[in-house]
Design a protein around this motif. Structure first.
Motif, PDB file in Angstrom:
ATOM      1  N   GLY A  30       0.802  -1.221   0.000  1.00 28.35           N
ATOM      2  CA  GLY A  30       0.000   0.000   0.000  1.00 28.35           C
ATOM      3  C   GLY A  30       0.823   1.253   0.000  1.00 28.35           C
ATOM      4  O   GLY A  30       0.476   2.246  -0.635  1.00 28.35           O
ATOM      5  N   CYS A  31       1.959   1.252   0.697  1.00 26.87           N
ATOM      6  CA  CYS A  31       2.760   2.483   0.795  1.00 26.87           C
ATOM      7  C   CYS A  31       4.031   2.402  -0.025  1.00 26.87           C
ATOM      8  O   CYS A  31       4.474   3.388  -0.584  1.00 26.87           O
ATOM      9  N   GLY A  32       4.632   1.206  -0.106  1.00 27.07           N
ATOM     10  CA  GLY A  32       5.849   1.038  -0.904  1.00 27.07           C
ATOM     11  C   GLY A  32       7.020   1.842  -0.385  1.00 27.07           C
ATOM     12  O   GLY A  32       7.976   2.080  -1.108  1.00 27.07           O
ATOM     13  N   GLY A  33       6.968   2.276   0.858  1.00 32.08           N
ATOM     14  CA  GLY A  33       8.028   3.121   1.376  1.00 32.08           C
ATOM     15  C   GLY A  33       8.930   2.409   2.348  1.00 32.08           C
ATOM     16  O   GLY A  33       8.545   1.429   2.980  1.00 32.08           O
ATOM     17  N   GLY A  34      10.161   2.895   2.465  1.00 28.35           N
ATOM     18  CA  GLY A  34      11.110   2.357   3.427  1.00 28.35           C
ATOM     19  C   GLY A  34      11.195   3.237   4.654  1.00 28.35           C
ATOM     20  O   GLY A  34      10.524   4.269   4.765  1.00 28.35           O
ATOM     21  N   ASP A  35      12.047   2.818   5.592  1.00 23.49           N
ATOM     22  CA  ASP A  35      12.205   3.575   6.836  1.00 23.49           C
ATOM     23  C   ASP A  35      12.780   4.963   6.591  1.00 23.49           C
ATOM     24  O   ASP A  35      12.543   5.891   7.374  1.00 23.49           O
ATOM     25  N   ASN A  36      13.545   5.113   5.505  1.00 27.70           N
ATOM     26  CA  ASN A  36      14.170   6.407   5.219  1.00 27.70           C
ATOM     27  C   ASN A  36      13.281   7.315   4.364  1.00 27.70           C
ATOM     28  O   ASN A  36      13.724   8.369   3.904  1.00 27.70           O
ATOM     29  N   GLY A  37      12.042   6.908   4.139  1.00 22.71           N
ATOM     30  CA  GLY A  37      11.117   7.723   3.370  1.00 22.71           C
ATOM     31  C   GLY A  37      11.223   7.559   1.879  1.00 22.71           C
ATOM     32  O   GLY A  37      10.442   8.152   1.133  1.00 22.71           O
TER      33      GLY A  37
ATOM     34  N   GLU B 247      19.713   4.236  -8.401  1.00 26.49           N
ATOM     35  CA  GLU B 247      20.086   4.863  -7.138  1.00 26.49           C
ATOM     36  C   GLU B 247      21.119   5.968  -7.335  1.00 26.49           C
ATOM     37  O   GLU B 247      21.154   6.935  -6.566  1.00 26.49           O
ATOM     38  N   ALA B 248      21.950   5.848  -8.381  1.00 22.78           N
ATOM     39  CA  ALA B 248      22.921   6.905  -8.665  1.00 22.78           C
ATOM     40  C   ALA B 248      22.244   8.155  -9.202  1.00 22.78           C
ATOM     41  O   ALA B 248      22.711   9.275  -8.973  1.00 22.78           O
ATOM     42  N   ASN B 249      21.119   7.969  -9.914  1.00 28.36           N
ATOM     43  CA  ASN B 249      20.449   9.104 -10.546  1.00 28.36           C
ATOM     44  C   ASN B 249      19.201   9.583  -9.804  1.00 28.36           C
ATOM     45  O   ASN B 249      18.823  10.754  -9.929  1.00 28.36           O
ATOM     46  N   LEU B 250      18.584   8.685  -9.056  1.00 26.57           N
ATOM     47  CA  LEU B 250      17.358   9.041  -8.336  1.00 26.57           C
ATOM     48  C   LEU B 250      17.398   8.527  -6.893  1.00 26.57           C
ATOM     49  O   LEU B 250      16.365   8.230  -6.292  1.00 26.57           O
ATOM     50  N   GLY B 251      18.608   8.446  -6.361  1.00 32.54           N
ATOM     51  CA  GLY B 251      18.790   7.870  -5.034  1.00 32.54           C
ATOM     52  C   GLY B 251      18.158   8.658  -3.910  1.00 32.54           C
ATOM     53  O   GLY B 251      17.965   8.138  -2.812  1.00 32.54           O
ATOM     54  N   ASN B 252      17.834   9.917  -4.172  1.00 28.50           N
ATOM     55  CA  ASN B 252      17.162  10.711  -3.141  1.00 28.50           C
ATOM     56  C   ASN B 252      15.702  10.318  -2.973  1.00 28.50           C
ATOM     57  O   ASN B 252      15.057  10.671  -1.985  1.00 28.50           O
ATOM     58  N   LYS B 253      15.174   9.560  -3.952  1.00 22.19           N
ATOM     59  CA  LYS B 253      13.752   9.207  -3.919  1.00 22.19           C
ATOM     60  C   LYS B 253      13.497   7.708  -3.949  1.00 22.19           C
ATOM     61  O   LYS B 253      12.517   7.227  -3.379  1.00 22.19           O
ATOM     62  N   TYR B 254      14.396   6.943  -4.626  1.00 20.53           N
ATOM     63  CA  TYR B 254      14.136   5.522  -4.818  1.00 20.53           C
ATOM     64  C   TYR B 254      15.271   4.660  -4.270  1.00 20.53           C
ATOM     65  O   TYR B 254      16.449   5.015  -4.363  1.00 20.53           O
ATOM     66  N   GLU B 255      14.876   3.523  -3.726  1.00 24.26           N
ATOM     67  CA  GLU B 255      15.814   2.497  -3.291  1.00 24.26           C
ATOM     68  C   GLU B 255      15.398   1.194  -3.956  1.00 24.26           C
ATOM     69  O   GLU B 255      14.233   0.792  -3.865  1.00 24.26           O
TER      70      GLU B 255
ATOM     71  N   GLU C 162       2.949   6.563 -13.006  1.00 25.31           N
ATOM     72  CA  GLU C 162       3.090   7.584 -11.970  1.00 25.31           C
ATOM     73  C   GLU C 162       4.447   8.284 -11.994  1.00 25.31           C
ATOM     74  O   GLU C 162       4.617   9.343 -11.377  1.00 25.31           O
ATOM     75  N   LEU C 163       5.418   7.718 -12.704  1.00 31.39           N
ATOM     76  CA  LEU C 163       6.730   8.354 -12.796  1.00 31.39           C
ATOM     77  C   LEU C 163       6.607   9.694 -13.522  1.00 31.39           C
ATOM     78  O   LEU C 163       5.859   9.816 -14.491  1.00 31.39           O
ATOM     79  N   SER C 164       7.350  10.684 -13.049  1.00 24.80           N
ATOM     80  CA  SER C 164       7.393  11.949 -13.772  1.00 24.80           C
ATOM     81  C   SER C 164       8.115  11.737 -15.095  1.00 24.80           C
ATOM     82  O   SER C 164       8.769  10.706 -15.300  1.00 24.80           O
ATOM     83  N   GLN C 165       8.005  12.695 -15.988  1.00 27.78           N
ATOM     84  CA  GLN C 165       8.653  12.566 -17.297  1.00 27.78           C
ATOM     85  C   GLN C 165      10.162  12.387 -17.148  1.00 27.78           C
ATOM     86  O   GLN C 165      10.764  11.554 -17.821  1.00 27.78           O
ATOM     87  N   GLU C 166      10.756  13.142 -16.243  1.00 25.79           N
ATOM     88  CA  GLU C 166      12.200  13.034 -16.014  1.00 25.79           C
ATOM     89  C   GLU C 166      12.554  11.665 -15.439  1.00 25.79           C
ATOM     90  O   GLU C 166      13.525  11.032 -15.872  1.00 25.79           O
ATOM     91  N   GLU C 167      11.749  11.208 -14.475  1.00 23.79           N
ATOM     92  CA  GLU C 167      12.009   9.906 -13.871  1.00 23.79           C
ATOM     93  C   GLU C 167      11.841   8.787 -14.892  1.00 23.79           C
ATOM     94  O   GLU C 167      12.654   7.848 -14.935  1.00 23.79           O
ATOM     95  N   ARG C 168      10.812   8.893 -15.714  1.00 26.09           N
ATOM     96  CA  ARG C 168      10.571   7.850 -16.714  1.00 26.09           C
ATOM     97  C   ARG C 168      11.738   7.753 -17.692  1.00 26.09           C
ATOM     98  O   ARG C 168      12.144   6.644 -18.101  1.00 26.09           O
TER      99      ARG C 168
END
Length: 336
Positions: free
Chosen positions: A22-29, A57-65, A253-259
């Protein structure tokens, strides 16, 4: 006991993922991207997915793990496809045979002797005009294909005697992938099909439930099938890709940049896996021959091909929608 532990671990892992879906999130947000496959951690598939993990993780590591689960830790391929549909996991590697049950057009790649060379096979799979429509055809089922993985050529390997001509398969029970096309292929070749999940094959071979299987050389070594089967015959009846599929909602749901970054990651998966595949096949064949005592045979493929060709006509008559794809493939066959 080892099998029971794996089963319990898999059940616990799947339950945990369902609770988190349901949330898909980790402890680090961060949003956790979960990927499952059925190969070992030494397999080209895992190496390629690990490269994807590092790239994202190198390019979107602030948001995805990204977390990659090998060896059916999240269940069988069928289980993982269903989990990807629901979003309990985000990506998984699926056999073409399983995808055939979601989109009938995938059955074209299960046709025996569809490709006349590896070069033609790769050229077809790289042609987006052929693959794009097919890859997107499962959107209503909750997932889309995002890239393909080379799985080499599929050949027969057996316990008691080599397969050097179709008649050698008479009386043999051979594991095939779970698709009607593969079952019919075995009937035409004179053998008896035993459709089952890949994770069940070793035990079935060891306990004489089946007489053999059909797969690429890595199954001998990475999955231990060469410990039981001592005869590997290059009839080269199929070149079938594995497919990396992604949850449809996640991709949308990915933004254009993320996609765009994810798309580059998917390309990286394909590139790395294919590079690793060539080396892995050479290594596997050498190990199977020297350490497992596997003997390799090179039968004339023509009798096998002739036996299977009626299946082409049957499939095309039953599913005229794939005729343009089939014709495009024949053009590539003629050009190599």
């Amino acid at each position: 006991m080892k099998g029971l532990r794996k089963l319990l671990y898999s059940a616990a892992a799947v339950f945990s993922l369902l609770m988190l879906a349901g949330c898909g999130g980790g402890d680090n947000g961060k949003r956790i991207i979960r990927i499952g496959h059925n190969q070992s951690s030494e397999h080209p598939t895992h190496i390629a997915l690990t490269a994807f993990e590092k790239y994202i993780e190198a390019n979107l590591g602030n948001k995805y793990e990204v977390e990659v689960y090998p060896s059916e830790l999240l269940g069988s391929q069928t289980d993982m496809v269903q989990l990807t549909q629901t979003g309990a996991i985000d990506f998984c590697v699926a056999s073409n045979a399983i995808l055939e049950t979601f989109s009938q057009n995938y059955e074209i790649f299960n046709l025996p002797y569809l490709f006349t060379s590896t070069e033609a096979y790769h050229a077809v799979m790289d042609d987006t005009e052929i693959t794009d429509k097919l890859f997107k055809s499962t959107a209503k089922a909750g997932f889309e294909a995002v890239t393909w993985l080379d799985a080499g050529t599929r050949n027969f390997y057996t316990v008691k005697k080599p397969v050097e001509k179709p008649s050698d398969l008479s009386g043999m029970k051979i594991r095939v992938q779970q698709s009607p096309t593969n079952v019919e292929m075995m009937r035409l070749l004179g053998g008896s099909a035993a459709p089952m999940g890949f994770g069940d094959v070793y035990t079935a071979l060891q306990s004489n439930i089946i007489d053999g299987a059909e797969n690429n050389e890595l199954a001998l070594t990475n999955n231990g099938h060469g410990d039981v089967c001592k005869y590997y015959s290059y009839d080269m009846h199929q070149m079938v890709p594995d497919i990396l599929i992604g949850n449809y909602n996640l991709l949308e749901e990915l933004s254009q940049e993320e996609r765009m970054i994810f798309e580059e990651g998917f390309k990286l998966v394909n590139i790395v896996e294919r590079e690793e595949w060539t080396n892995a096949v050479e290594t596997a064949k050498e190990k199977a021959e020297k350490e497992q005592g596997v003997q390799f045979y090179y039968p004339d493929a023509e009798p096998f091909m002739e036996a299977c060709l009626p299946l082409h006509e049957t499939i095309l008559n039953n599913n005229p929608e794939i005729k343009p794809i089939y014709d495009a493939i024949q053009e590539y066959n003629d050009s190599f």
